[in-house]
Design a protein around this motif. Sequence first.
Motif, PDB file in Angstrom:
ATOM      1  N   MET A   1       4.530  -4.676   9.155  1.00 12.45           N
ATOM      2  CA  MET A   1       5.150  -5.925   8.697  1.00 12.45           C
ATOM      3  C   MET A   1       6.401  -5.522   7.921  1.00 12.45           C
ATOM      4  SD  MET A   1       3.089  -8.987   6.953  1.00 12.45           S
ATOM      5  CE  MET A   1       3.786 -10.459   6.294  1.00 12.45           C
TER       6      MET A   1
ATOM      7  N   GLY B   1      -1.740  -6.868   8.523  1.00 14.71           N
ATOM      8  CA  GLY B   1      -1.070  -5.610   8.177  1.00 14.71           C
ATOM      9  C   GLY B   1      -0.804  -4.809   9.427  1.00 14.71           C
ATOM     10  N   GLY B   2       0.346  -4.158   9.469  1.00 13.64           N
ATOM     11  CA  GLY B   2       0.711  -3.329  10.619  1.00 13.64           C
ATOM     12  C   GLY B   2       2.182  -3.504  10.910  1.00 13.64           C
TER      13      GLY B   2
ATOM     14  N   LYS C   1       0.121   4.221  -0.310  1.00 12.28           N
ATOM     15  CA  LYS C   1      -0.521   5.428   0.255  1.00 12.28           C
ATOM     16  C   LYS C   1      -0.268   6.620  -0.677  1.00 12.28           C
ATOM     17  CE  LYS C   1       0.187   3.380   4.743  1.00 12.28           C
ATOM     18  NZ  LYS C   1       0.029   3.502   6.170  1.00 12.28           N
TER      19      LYS C   1
ATOM     20  N   ALA D   1      -0.931  -0.616  15.125  1.00 15.11           N
ATOM     21  CA  ALA D   1       0.308  -1.185  14.568  1.00 15.11           C
ATOM     22  C   ALA D   1       0.656  -0.593  13.206  1.00 15.11           C
ATOM     23  CB  ALA D   1       0.166  -2.706  14.450  1.00 15.11           C
ATOM     24  N   ILE D   2      -0.234   0.266  12.663  1.00 11.32           N
ATOM     25  CA  ILE D   2      -0.002   0.775  11.306  1.00 11.32           C
ATOM     26  C   ILE D   2       0.921   1.983  11.330  1.00 11.32           C
ATOM     27  CG2 ILE D   2      -1.088   1.763   9.255  1.00 11.32           C
ATOM     28  CD1 ILE D   2      -3.557   0.122   9.885  1.00 11.32           C
TER      29      ILE D   2
ATOM     30  N   LEU E   1      -0.530  -6.915   4.146  1.00 11.56           N
ATOM     31  CA  LEU E   1      -0.771  -5.615   3.511  1.00 11.56           C
ATOM     32  C   LEU E   1       0.287  -4.709   4.117  1.00 11.56           C
ATOM     33  CD1 LEU E   1      -2.403  -3.835   1.629  1.00 11.56           C
ATOM     34  CD2 LEU E   1      -4.032  -3.417   3.467  1.00 11.56           C
ATOM     35  N   ILE E   2       1.149  -4.202   3.247  1.00 13.17           N
ATOM     36  CA  ILE E   2       2.387  -3.601   3.732  1.00 13.17           C
ATOM     37  C   ILE E   2       2.510  -2.155   3.275  1.00 13.17           C
ATOM     38  CG2 ILE E   2       4.911  -3.794   3.538  1.00 13.17           C
ATOM     39  CD1 ILE E   2       3.762  -6.962   3.049  1.00 13.17           C
TER      40      ILE E   2
ATOM     41  N   GLU F   1      -5.826  -5.367  10.185  1.00 15.68           N
ATOM     42  CA  GLU F   1      -4.795  -4.383  10.488  1.00 15.68           C
ATOM     43  C   GLU F   1      -5.110  -3.687  11.811  1.00 15.68           C
ATOM     44  OE1 GLU F   1      -2.666  -3.065   6.709  1.00 15.68           O
ATOM     45  OE2 GLU F   1      -4.412  -1.783   6.896  1.00 15.68           O
TER      46      GLU F   1
ATOM     47  N   ASN G   1       0.885  -1.173   0.000  1.00 16.32           N
ATOM     48  CA  ASN G   1       0.000   0.000   0.000  1.00 16.32           C
ATOM     49  C   ASN G   1       0.918   1.218   0.000  1.00 16.32           C
ATOM     50  OD1 ASN G   1      -1.822   2.032   0.428  1.00 16.32           O
ATOM     51  ND2 ASN G   1      -2.255   1.489   2.566  1.00 16.32           N
TER      52      ASN G   1
HETATM   53  C1  PEP Z   1      -0.875  -0.128   5.782  1.00 16.39           C
HETATM   54  O1  PEP Z   1      -0.772   0.964   5.279  1.00 16.39           O
HETATM   55  O2  PEP Z   1      -1.848  -0.839   5.510  1.00 16.39           O
HETATM   56  C2  PEP Z   1       0.180  -0.581   6.711  1.00 16.39           C
HETATM   57  C3  PEP Z   1       0.043  -1.749   7.293  1.00 16.39           C
HETATM   58  O3  PEP Z   1       1.239   0.280   6.907  1.00 16.39           O
HETATM   59  P1  PEP Z   1       2.630  -0.094   7.632  1.00 16.39           P
HETATM   60  O4  PEP Z   1       3.106  -1.376   7.025  1.00 16.39           O
HETATM   61  O5  PEP Z   1       3.526   1.063   7.311  1.00 16.39           O
HETATM   62  O6  PEP Z   1       2.337  -0.234   9.086  1.00 16.39           O
END
Ligand code: PEP
Length: 250
Positions: free
Chosen positions: A213, A210-211, A11, A170-171, A231-232, A166, A9
């Motif tokens: 990772m 995700g979070g 962003k 943790a994001i 989801l990274i 997610e 992701n």
């Molecule tokens: C995300 O944007 O979905 C995410 C998990 O971000 P990050 O890996 O930077 O924590």
Amino acid sequence: MRKAIIAGNWKMNKTMAETKETISALAPLVKDADCDVVLCVPFTDIQAAKKAARGTNIKIGAQNVHWAEKGAFTGEISADMLKELKVDYVIIGHSERRQYFGETDETVNKRTQAALNARIKPIVCVGETESEREDGLTEKVLERQIVEGLKGFKSKDFDKIVIAYEPVWAIGTGKTATAQDANETIGYIRKVLAKKFHKTIGEKARIQYGGSMNVKNCKELMAQEHIDGGLIGGASLKADDFAYIVNYNK
Ligand code: PEP
């Protein structure tokens, strides 16, 4: 049985030139991946990303989609517009959209329907905030997000729908759920799917973690029974790091 899916992701990051550069560097590094490899890029980078990924195993996704076919929705993009660009996936209900742009379970549901109608695979995000976790509400929040967000979808829809668990705390924070905690919570999501939808869905749904990772924790997370991918965010911006995660089993 379930094929893993590692999705980046990006962003609101990367220009078209950076998109081309990153995908050109990434493609040879992930060409033998056993999992589905996806990059969800800003709308403005989709065409450049599709071009750079042509002939590779990298699929391109968007980060949002509106539910209406067309109309007075300034700043929004329809599923047909994404379909025209041959987008394969779209992230729906990311916590940043829920937090900053008023996304609700109801709008998640409508966006997911619009994506499926256009044959675009939705990556539907769910997750509890830090205060919800501290108040012991994690399971309640996840159940609500799953039941309301995915209300009305049938077993066959879950061949396309990917769920991303997610935890919001943790994001982008560097804090990761322990692999055991993430596995347990995703196991809980499977139970909700089995109970509220159909028992086969609990087994067949692909559910990512995700979070934060990254290259250090991906192998342990990916070794968990219930985790089917990641989801990274941050770690997907660098080709080397993302490739390492994609090749988690090599
Ligand atoms: C995300 O944007 O979905 C995410 C998990 O971000 P990050 O890996 O930077 O924590």
